[in-house]
Design an enzyme around this catalytic site. Sequence first.
Site, short mmCIF file in Angstrom:
data_model
loop_
_atom_site.label_atom_id
_atom_site.label_comp_id
_atom_site.label_asym_id
_atom_site.label_seq_id
_atom_site.Cartn_x
_atom_site.Cartn_y
_atom_site.Cartn_z
N GLU A 1 -7.01 8.90 25.76
CA GLU A 1 -7.88 7.72 25.74
C GLU A 1 -9.24 8.08 25.15
O GLU A 1 -9.68 9.23 25.18
CB GLU A 1 -8.03 7.18 27.17
CG GLU A 1 -8.96 6.00 27.37
CD GLU A 1 -8.52 4.71 26.66
OE1 GLU A 1 -8.65 4.66 25.42
OE2 GLU A 1 -8.08 3.77 27.33
N LYS B 1 -7.99 7.59 9.95
CA LYS B 1 -9.28 7.03 9.52
C LYS B 1 -10.25 8.13 9.09
O LYS B 1 -11.04 7.95 8.16
CB LYS B 1 -9.88 6.16 10.63
CG LYS B 1 -9.16 4.83 10.80
CD LYS B 1 -9.41 3.90 9.62
CE LYS B 1 -8.62 2.63 9.65
NZ LYS B 1 -8.87 1.73 8.52
N LYS C 1 -5.86 -10.33 24.25
CA LYS C 1 -4.83 -10.36 25.30
C LYS C 1 -5.45 -10.98 26.56
O LYS C 1 -4.83 -11.80 27.23
CB LYS C 1 -4.35 -8.93 25.57
CG LYS C 1 -3.21 -8.85 26.56
CD LYS C 1 -2.68 -7.43 26.66
CE LYS C 1 -1.66 -7.30 27.80
NZ LYS C 1 -1.21 -5.91 27.98
N VAL D 1 -7.01 -5.75 23.26
CA VAL D 1 -7.26 -6.09 24.65
C VAL D 1 -8.07 -7.37 24.83
O VAL D 1 -7.79 -8.17 25.74
CB VAL D 1 -7.89 -4.88 25.41
CG1 VAL D 1 -9.38 -4.72 25.10
CG2 VAL D 1 -7.67 -5.02 26.90
N SER E 1 -13.74 3.68 11.23
CA SER E 1 -13.68 3.13 12.60
C SER E 1 -14.39 4.05 13.58
O SER E 1 -14.41 5.27 13.41
CB SER E 1 -12.21 3.02 12.99
OG SER E 1 -12.07 2.94 14.38
N GLU F 1 -13.14 4.81 16.20
CA GLU F 1 -12.09 5.68 16.73
C GLU F 1 -12.17 7.08 16.12
O GLU F 1 -11.59 8.02 16.67
CB GLU F 1 -10.70 5.08 16.46
CG GLU F 1 -10.33 3.96 17.40
CD GLU F 1 -10.11 4.42 18.85
OE1 GLU F 1 -9.35 5.36 19.07
OE2 GLU F 1 -10.74 3.84 19.74
N LEU G 1 0.83 -1.21 0.00
CA LEU G 1 0.00 0.00 0.00
C LEU G 1 0.86 1.26 0.00
O LEU G 1 0.36 2.36 -0.16
CB LEU G 1 -0.93 0.01 1.21
CG LEU G 1 -2.14 -0.89 1.07
CD1 LEU G 1 -2.90 -0.95 2.38
CD2 LEU G 1 -3.07 -0.42 -0.04
N ASN H 1 -15.82 -1.73 17.64
CA ASN H 1 -14.88 -2.85 17.89
C ASN H 1 -15.53 -4.20 17.57
O ASN H 1 -16.66 -4.46 17.97
CB ASN H 1 -14.44 -2.86 19.35
CG ASN H 1 -13.65 -1.62 19.72
OD1 ASN H 1 -14.06 -0.51 19.39
ND2 ASN H 1 -12.53 -1.79 20.38
N TYR I 1 -4.01 7.27 14.61
CA TYR I 1 -4.81 6.24 13.95
C TYR I 1 -6.20 6.80 13.62
O TYR I 1 -6.68 6.70 12.48
CB TYR I 1 -4.94 4.99 14.85
CG TYR I 1 -5.97 4.02 14.33
CD1 TYR I 1 -5.66 3.16 13.30
CD2 TYR I 1 -7.26 4.00 14.86
CE1 TYR I 1 -6.62 2.29 12.79
CE2 TYR I 1 -8.22 3.14 14.36
CZ TYR I 1 -7.90 2.28 13.33
OH TYR I 1 -8.85 1.44 12.82
O1 G4F Z 1 -8.44 -3.58 22.04
P1 G4F Z 1 -7.94 -2.21 21.86
O2 G4F Z 1 -6.49 -2.05 21.61
O3 G4F Z 1 -8.84 -1.59 20.72
P2 G4F Z 1 -9.21 -0.07 20.33
O4 G4F Z 1 -8.13 0.87 20.70
O5 G4F Z 1 -10.58 0.21 20.83
O6 G4F Z 1 -9.23 -0.17 18.74
C1 G4F Z 1 -9.79 -1.26 18.04
O7 G4F Z 1 -11.11 -0.98 17.67
C2 G4F Z 1 -11.28 0.10 16.74
C3 G4F Z 1 -12.75 0.20 16.41
O8 G4F Z 1 -13.34 1.11 17.26
C4 G4F Z 1 -10.47 -0.14 15.49
F1 G4F Z 1 -10.60 0.89 14.65
C5 G4F Z 1 -9.01 -0.33 15.85
O9 G4F Z 1 -8.26 -0.64 14.68
C6 G4F Z 1 -8.92 -1.50 16.82
O10 G4F Z 1 -9.36 -2.66 16.15
O11 G4F Z 1 -8.27 -1.34 23.17
C7 G4F Z 1 -9.58 -1.26 23.72
C8 G4F Z 1 -9.55 -0.54 25.06
C9 G4F Z 1 -8.79 0.79 25.05
O12 G4F Z 1 -9.52 1.74 25.76
C10 G4F Z 1 -7.48 0.50 25.77
O13 G4F Z 1 -6.93 1.61 26.47
O14 G4F Z 1 -8.83 -1.37 26.00
C11 G4F Z 1 -7.96 -0.57 26.77
N1 G4F Z 1 -6.87 -1.39 27.29
C12 G4F Z 1 -6.63 -1.59 28.62
N2 G4F Z 1 -5.55 -2.35 28.78
C13 G4F Z 1 -5.94 -2.05 26.59
C14 G4F Z 1 -5.10 -2.67 27.51
N3 G4F Z 1 -5.77 -2.21 25.26
C15 G4F Z 1 -4.74 -2.98 24.82
N4 G4F Z 1 -4.57 -3.17 23.49
N5 G4F Z 1 -3.87 -3.59 25.71
C16 G4F Z 1 -4.02 -3.47 27.07
O15 G4F Z 1 -3.23 -4.01 27.84
#
Ligand code: G4F
Length: 326
Positions: free
Chosen positions: A285, A157, A196, A193, A129, A131, A63, A182, A153
Amino acid sequence: MSSKCALITGITGQDGSYLSEWLLGQGYEVHGIVRRVALEDPEHRLSRLKAIRGRLKLHAASLESYASIHRVIHEVQPDECYHLAAQSFVSYSFDDEFSTLNTNINGTHFLLSAVKTLAPQCRFYFAGSSEMFGMAETVPQNESTPFHPRSSYGISKVAGFDLTRNYREAYGLYACNGILFNHESPRRGFEFVTRKITSGVAAILAGKSTQLSLGNLEAQRDWGHAREYVEGMWLMLQQPQPDDYVIATGECHSVREFVELAFAHVGLDYTRYLTTDPELHRPAEVNLLKGDASKARKVLGWTHRVKFADLVREMVDEDCRALGII
Ligand code: G4F
């Protein structure tokens, strides 16, 4: 059944794999753009496509290179193009804003321009998204809610959304934006998350780990099942007129609730294993995302079926199965 030809960017990801399966089921010839390294390491990088690999036509391109995108569009002449590829991990976009903006914005622009020039009849889907709403003024968010992105990000978008709408309005391209909240599944990347958490629960249950470390537990998300969300993408491209649609469940839950449910599903008390790490908090956030998909329900007839608790349980079960403990 159709004999249409679809091209998917990001075909190796969670959404790309479900969308490929859906389109093959509808009788499509399915092409995908992948990086050359993916073709050289199929075991690892094409793992989500294993069951359908022989039915797909994969093209090496990047891309970041207009020339390579131009070549693929010229060769494939798709009827439908689903642009899913992106640097999609929000946390990483804080570490490298420049590459997130470059790849996500230029990639979308290159693709739109190549489609307009070489395959103007092609219907185009852009993976927008939730986001983009970021620090939203209102809850729930729908197609009229103003954008206030909180990361590079999210900004990339919004730019992709605007480019897609502009190609529709300026050049008459059949181009749609999906504003997907999501969406998760057992195929989700381990950095997000939900995965994970579910892989962490399985590792603890298997005795391979003793704790799970997370960032902000109070953030709330509207989590649906990715398999259903790709049907929404497809439905958008089957309408008489191109338009933009929110795809969401309309329900939101905190990260803490997800954790509690995932541990409880295997009979564990999450408070004994969960730790928090300030390093995992984001500089800006998005605290609360909740989608209003009433337009998609009304116009597309799309609706979500998998409930939050079932999604959590399915993901935990699959991660336990992968470790051979159920
Ligand atoms: O799973 P996340 O990393 O997803 P996020 O940031 O919501 O984004 C995902 O969804 C979007 C659609 O709305 C997409 F556009 C994007 O590409 C992606 O697929 O985090 C979700 C939430 C956040 O608030 C983050 O701060 O979980 C919180 N969180 C808490 N602890 C964590 C963690 N996120 C991650 N990744 N890792 C943690 O340890």
